[in-house]
Design a protein around this motif. Structure first.
Motif, PDB file in Angstrom:
ATOM      1  N   CYS A   1       0.806  -1.222   0.000  1.00  0.00           N
ATOM      2  CA  CYS A   1       0.000   0.000   0.000  1.00  0.00           C
ATOM      3  C   CYS A   1       0.838   1.272   0.000  1.00  0.00           C
ATOM      4  O   CYS A   1       0.329   2.347  -0.271  1.00  0.00           O
ATOM      5  CB  CYS A   1      -0.937   0.015   1.207  1.00  0.00           C
ATOM      6  SG  CYS A   1      -0.084   0.247   2.796  1.00  0.00           S
ATOM      7  N   GLY A   2       2.128   1.151   0.338  1.00  0.00           N
ATOM      8  CA  GLY A   2       2.982   2.326   0.340  1.00  0.00           C
ATOM      9  C   GLY A   2       2.946   3.138   1.617  1.00  0.00           C
ATOM     10  O   GLY A   2       3.630   4.149   1.714  1.00  0.00           O
ATOM     11  N   GLU A   3       2.161   2.702   2.608  1.00  0.00           N
ATOM     12  CA  GLU A   3       2.076   3.443   3.865  1.00  0.00           C
ATOM     13  C   GLU A   3       3.288   3.128   4.747  1.00  0.00           C
ATOM     14  O   GLU A   3       3.886   2.059   4.642  1.00  0.00           O
ATOM     15  CB  GLU A   3       0.790   3.075   4.614  1.00  0.00           C
ATOM     16  CG  GLU A   3      -0.482   3.537   3.937  1.00  0.00           C
ATOM     17  CD  GLU A   3      -0.732   5.018   4.121  1.00  0.00           C
ATOM     18  OE1 GLU A   3       0.035   5.647   4.875  1.00  0.00           O
ATOM     19  OE2 GLU A   3      -1.687   5.526   3.515  1.00  0.00           O
ATOM     20  N   ARG A   4       3.615   4.049   5.646  1.00  0.00           N
ATOM     21  CA  ARG A   4       4.746   3.851   6.546  1.00  0.00           C
ATOM     22  C   ARG A   4       4.338   2.988   7.736  1.00  0.00           C
ATOM     23  O   ARG A   4       3.160   2.830   8.039  1.00  0.00           O
ATOM     24  CB  ARG A   4       5.269   5.194   7.033  1.00  0.00           C
ATOM     25  CG  ARG A   4       5.826   6.067   5.915  1.00  0.00           C
ATOM     26  CD  ARG A   4       6.406   7.348   6.452  1.00  0.00           C
ATOM     27  NE  ARG A   4       7.529   7.078   7.347  1.00  0.00           N
ATOM     28  CZ  ARG A   4       8.186   8.010   8.019  1.00  0.00           C
ATOM     29  NH1 ARG A   4       7.817   9.260   7.911  1.00  0.00           N
ATOM     30  NH2 ARG A   4       9.192   7.690   8.809  1.00  0.00           N
ATOM     31  N   TYR A   5       5.325   2.456   8.416  1.00  0.00           N
ATOM     32  CA  TYR A   5       5.092   1.667   9.620  1.00  0.00           C
ATOM     33  C   TYR A   5       4.656   2.585  10.750  1.00  0.00           C
ATOM     34  O   TYR A   5       5.166   3.692  10.913  1.00  0.00           O
ATOM     35  CB  TYR A   5       6.372   0.927  10.026  1.00  0.00           C
ATOM     36  CG  TYR A   5       6.283   0.287  11.388  1.00  0.00           C
ATOM     37  CD1 TYR A   5       5.573  -0.894  11.564  1.00  0.00           C
ATOM     38  CD2 TYR A   5       6.896   0.870  12.496  1.00  0.00           C
ATOM     39  CE1 TYR A   5       5.472  -1.479  12.820  1.00  0.00           C
ATOM     40  CE2 TYR A   5       6.796   0.282  13.748  1.00  0.00           C
ATOM     41  CZ  TYR A   5       6.087  -0.882  13.905  1.00  0.00           C
ATOM     42  OH  TYR A   5       5.992  -1.458  15.135  1.00  0.00           O
ATOM     43  N   ALA A   6       3.700   2.137  11.536  1.00  0.00           N
ATOM     44  CA  ALA A   6       3.255   2.872  12.718  1.00  0.00           C
ATOM     45  C   ALA A   6       3.332   1.937  13.920  1.00  0.00           C
ATOM     46  O   ALA A   6       3.113   0.731  13.806  1.00  0.00           O
ATOM     47  CB  ALA A   6       1.822   3.381  12.541  1.00  0.00           C
TER      48      ALA A   6
END
Length: 253
Positions: A203-208
């Motif tokens: 998805c291209g989202e960063r790790y949280a």
């Protein structure tokens, strides 16, 4: 034709970050078509039909349909006639070909918006850095993306850990090359853009913090568990995890 992404998801977008969100949504939809939804995608690309195109939509879905009839179209059009080549080559090569053309289309759409919104040189550079910070569709489909650094002791990663053992931080980044004499010092803004390189391969989202991630043992790319439909409980029983791209690659060799 339906609206197949003919209108941007952010009609009032004015920043590179807005355009990148649109890019990321379309890219996620195409990745799904060529990996987790590949059987459905294959069936829709019947060579007996007319020229078909694969569209990634801003809401992370995809669609196979006819191209826009108006000339010129509101947005750049994807590769035409992807269905005609389906039975003329191996499925692996066909998916790779569609992936390459999809990458070209995603960039064309992103920089079309950049021109439409009057991005200056700095804004275009920021957009380029962000789009370059995520794996290409081709890399995801073929499993040819750059491998992330392995643990120093060579041990495999613990799949049940609720977070990556090598989170995106200064320790996991590749060594930087010293700047050339003609290059300008890296600004704080550039450093922030560089962080885009450490994102979920789907998805291209960063790790949280608190999110469950899993790493592919073949290409060593990290993914949100939700993106690849792997739960912590399921990961406990996986000795070697292969992401959708690597699984598709090996099943067709």
């Amino acid at each position: 034709m339906s609206d197949s992404g003919s209108a941007p998801v952010h009609p009032n977008a004015r920043t590179p970050e807005d355009v990148f969100r649109d890019f990321r949504g379309r890219r996620a939809g195409i990745v799904k078509a060529l990996t987790t939804d590949v059987e459905k995608f294959y069936k829709q690309c019947d060579p007996e039909k007319e020229n078909l195109c694969l569209y990634g939509l801003p809401n992370e879905t995809w669609e196979v349909t006819l191209p826009a009839e108006e000339v010129p179209p509101e947005l750049p059009e994807p590769a035409l006639g992807i269905n005609f080549a389906r039975d003329g080559m191996t499925e692996k090569d066909w998916l790779s070909l569609v992936a390459v053309h999809s990458d070209a289309w995603l960039l064309a759409v992103a920089f079309y918006f950049g021109a439409r919104f009057g991005f200056d040189k700095e804004a275009r550079r920021r957009l380029f850095m962000m789009t370059s910070g995520v794996p290409t569709v081709f890399e995801v489909v073929t499993g040819s993306g750059k491998k992330q650094s392995k643990n120093p002791n060579g041990n495999s990663k613990n799949k049940s850990d609720p977070k990556p053992s090598k989170k995106p931080n200064s320790n996991s980044k590749p060594a930087k090359q010293p700047p050339q004499k003609h290059e300008e010092p890296i600004s704080k803004e550039d450093k922030g853009v560089e962080e885009q390189a450490y994102l979920c391969g789907s998805c291209g989202e960063r790790y949280a913090n608190g999110e469950f991630w899993i790493c592919c043992d073949v290409c060593e790319t990290w993914f949100h568990g939700d993106c690849v439909r792997i739960t912590p409980a399921k990961a406990e029983h996986i000795k070697q995890y292969k992401c959708p791209g690597c699984s598709n690659k090996r099943s067709r060799e």
